[in-house]
Design a protein around this motif. Sequence first.
Motif, short mmCIF file in Angstrom:
data_model
loop_
_atom_site.label_atom_id
_atom_site.label_comp_id
_atom_site.label_asym_id
_atom_site.label_seq_id
_atom_site.Cartn_x
_atom_site.Cartn_y
_atom_site.Cartn_z
N ALA A 52 -40.52 47.63 -20.49
CA ALA A 52 -41.64 48.19 -19.73
C ALA A 52 -42.26 49.40 -20.42
O ALA A 52 -43.49 49.54 -20.46
CB ALA A 52 -41.17 48.57 -18.32
N LEU A 53 -41.42 50.27 -20.98
CA LEU A 53 -41.94 51.47 -21.63
C LEU A 53 -42.81 51.10 -22.83
O LEU A 53 -43.86 51.71 -23.06
CB LEU A 53 -40.77 52.36 -22.08
N TRP A 54 -42.39 50.11 -23.56
CA TRP A 54 -43.15 49.65 -24.72
C TRP A 54 -44.44 48.95 -24.29
O TRP A 54 -45.52 49.24 -24.81
CB TRP A 54 -42.26 48.71 -25.54
N ALA A 55 -44.35 48.07 -23.30
CA ALA A 55 -45.52 47.32 -22.85
C ALA A 55 -46.54 48.20 -22.14
O ALA A 55 -47.74 47.90 -22.15
CB ALA A 55 -45.08 46.19 -21.91
N SER A 56 -46.08 49.27 -21.51
CA SER A 56 -46.99 50.14 -20.77
C SER A 56 -48.00 50.85 -21.66
O SER A 56 -49.03 51.34 -21.18
CB SER A 56 -46.19 51.19 -19.98
N GLN A 57 -47.74 50.89 -22.97
CA GLN A 57 -48.64 51.58 -23.88
C GLN A 57 -49.81 50.71 -24.32
O GLN A 57 -50.75 51.21 -24.96
CB GLN A 57 -47.84 52.05 -25.11
N TRP A 58 -49.78 49.42 -23.99
CA TRP A 58 -50.88 48.54 -24.35
C TRP A 58 -52.12 48.87 -23.52
O TRP A 58 -52.03 49.40 -22.42
CB TRP A 58 -50.50 47.08 -24.11
N PHE A 59 -53.29 48.50 -24.06
CA PHE A 59 -54.57 48.62 -23.33
C PHE A 59 -54.75 50.02 -22.73
O PHE A 59 -55.00 50.17 -21.53
CB PHE A 59 -54.66 47.56 -22.23
N ASP A 60 -54.61 51.03 -23.56
CA ASP A 60 -54.78 52.42 -23.10
C ASP A 60 -53.82 52.75 -21.97
O ASP A 60 -54.22 53.29 -20.93
CB ASP A 60 -56.22 52.66 -22.65
N HIS A 61 -52.56 52.40 -22.17
CA HIS A 61 -51.49 52.69 -21.22
C HIS A 61 -51.70 51.99 -19.86
O HIS A 61 -51.29 52.51 -18.83
CB HIS A 61 -51.36 54.20 -21.00
#
Length: 246
Positions: A52-61
Amino acid sequence: MLITSLVVSLNQLLPIAILLVLLQVFAKQSAHHICICLMVGVAMSFLYMYSALWASQWFDHKGLEYIQIAMCIAIFIAVLVFVIQQSVTAFNFAIITTIVMYLSHYVIYLNSFWKNSDAAESLFIGTFLGSGICLSFCVLLYFFMSGVKHRFGNYPILILIALNSASKLLVALDLASQIDLITNTNPIWDLRHWISEHSELGRVLRALIGYEATPDLTTVLTYIASTALFLIFCYVIPASISKERV
């Protein structure tokens, strides 16, 4: 902490259990098959939590919100395919994706407080009670819906499945509003003095059919349109397949 754990467990486990019950009543799957789905879903929930922490940074967080919106749409489509074709693959995908979407939130909640020795006991008791209430309710729902199916056929079950699937798109709308993809408008009615979303009945209705006490116009139109499209596809596609076979 005890009450909070109880409420959180009900909010996250009840939608999973209700969808499983509705699909199981509509077209029964083997217990072995369901157990495998549950285990895979739980394992993937932990994987999703750790990524989740890694994926949350996609598309401007905004990555997690986009992923969850995609999950909601995918569940709607998978349930529709299962109802039309009774595809085992669609059943697996719908259940596993629903488990990942809801259970991952609960896993994060548990992980946040589990290391606190003062909260661990209340957390365990609340989770145990919530799981027991959820299981008891779904056993009753299963036998009730089985009785309805025996008397009236699959049509009432199909309508409930359509409403339940449409409710997943309402979750997607809520997520879209959180990241400013859409703008919420003023509620077109207020039913909180009749049934509050935070009451026992309100929580059950929300998990079962996506009940909202104060919906806006976009929510109502999406709910009606998606339910109608679900039912239309369920009747039109099997009919066209039957004609082609003839």
